[in-house]
Motif scaffolding. Structure first.
Motif, PDB file in Angstrom:
ATOM      1  N   THR A 118      -5.914   5.279 117.434  1.00  0.00           N
ATOM      2  CA  THR A 118      -6.885   5.094 116.350  1.00  0.00           C
ATOM      3  C   THR A 118      -6.313   5.365 114.964  1.00  0.00           C
TER       4      THR A 118
ATOM      5  N   LYS B  45      -9.346   7.264 122.145  1.00  0.00           N
ATOM      6  CA  LYS B  45      -9.795   6.107 122.906  1.00  0.00           C
ATOM      7  C   LYS B  45      -8.864   5.796 124.080  1.00  0.00           C
TER       8      LYS B  45
ATOM      9  N   ARG C  71      -7.946   4.102 127.572  1.00  0.00           N
ATOM     10  CA  ARG C  71      -8.376   2.828 128.140  1.00  0.00           C
ATOM     11  C   ARG C  71      -8.457   2.917 129.662  1.00  0.00           C
TER      12      ARG C  71
ATOM     13  N   VAL D 156      -3.926   3.512 126.257  1.00  0.00           N
ATOM     14  CA  VAL D 156      -4.791   3.950 125.164  1.00  0.00           C
ATOM     15  C   VAL D 156      -4.904   2.877 124.075  1.00  0.00           C
ATOM     16  N   SER D 157      -5.853   3.110 123.178  1.00  0.00           N
ATOM     17  CA  SER D 157      -5.963   2.366 121.925  1.00  0.00           C
ATOM     18  C   SER D 157      -5.816   3.380 120.792  1.00  0.00           C
TER      19      SER D 157
END
Length: 260
Positions: free
Chosen positions: A165, A144, A146, A162-163
């Motif tokens: 995970t 993910k 961003r 980013v995220s």
């Protein structure tokens, strides 16, 4: 000088934030001679309330020969929100990029993690030695990534946003942030001060722009305004997080060490 974060708020925060906070403090201790930075008395340690939850903010600031201010902020809201914010502002006579890293964890999950070495001049970009060092770093993949905010044109091409995970991605971000910081500290120690008034003016202008763009972060402002009111939030943003209003090309070395 002790590594402050070992007995601070980071012990009660998300593991990624705790680990990065300790890494930042340890790196600063190992790479620099740290001098005290005068924080306004009411802004070093702050307690408030946000939507019925206790809000705690803790600031650690130092200065070095190369940096007018290196700042690590830790914040916690109840048991559901943890924040790490770090910026290193170079002195006007050191043409260095601005290191910055932020992590936001909500209910045990990292929602946002960003790290960058931002150039102070959009025209000149990153110094060549920084560009080469960052280009040789591995580029971990994140499920993910961003998108940068509209005001994010201050960041470099190497910015990682980013995220994460899972724990593996969290560790990948920790490694990347640690590498960015290590590169910055090592190269800043190899950088000689400049005497050119033109070059100093570029540093001042670049830091002003960086601070003004960062102050457009609505999420940060909303949290601070909800907890402490608009006037206090504006003061905190301008004098603690992104203070550059009193910078000048003739900035003096106030560390007490030998001027460069």
């Amino acid at each position: 000088m002790k590594q402050a974060c070992y007995n601070s708020l980071c012990q009660h925060q998300h593991p990624l934030i705790a680990q990065l906070a300790k890494t930042i403090e340890a790196t600063w201790q190992n790479q620099f001679v740290l001098y005290p930075y005068q924080i306004p008395k009411d802004l070093g340690y702050i307690e408030g309330s946000l939507e019925g939850e206790r809000l705690t903010i803790e600031n650690h600031c130092y200065q070095t020969v190369q940096f007018r201010k290196i700042h690590l902020e830790l914040a916690k809201v109840g048991q559901h929100l943890d924040i790490l914010h770090c910026v290193m502002f170079p002195r006007t006579n050191f043409p260095l990029p601005i290191f910055g890293v932020d992590i936001v964890a909500g209910r045990g999950q990292i929602s946002a993690a960003i790290v960058d070495l931002s150039p102070v001049s959009a025209v000149q970009g990153l110094p060549i030695k920084y560009h080469k060092a960052l280009k040789h770093l591995s580029s971990p993949r994140f499920v993910k990534p961003r998108k940068l905010p509209t005001w994010g044109d201050i960041f470099s091409e190497f910015c990682l946003f980013v995220s994460p995970t899972n724990e593996q991605e969290e560790m990948s971000f920790l490694t990347q942030a640690s590498d960015f910081l290590s590169i910055h500290c090592q190269l800043s120690n190899q950088t000689s001060p400049v005497e050119s008034m033109e070059q100093k003016a570029i540093v001042v202008e670049g830091q002003h722009r960086y601070c003004l763009q960062q102050q457009k972060n609505d999420k940060t402002r909303r949290i601070l305004e909800s907890a402490f009111g608009t006037e206090w939030a504006d003061r905190y943003l301008r004098t603690m997080l992104f203070d550059c209003g009193d910078m000048a090309v003739t900035e003096k070395n106030t560390t007490g060490c030998k001027p460069s």
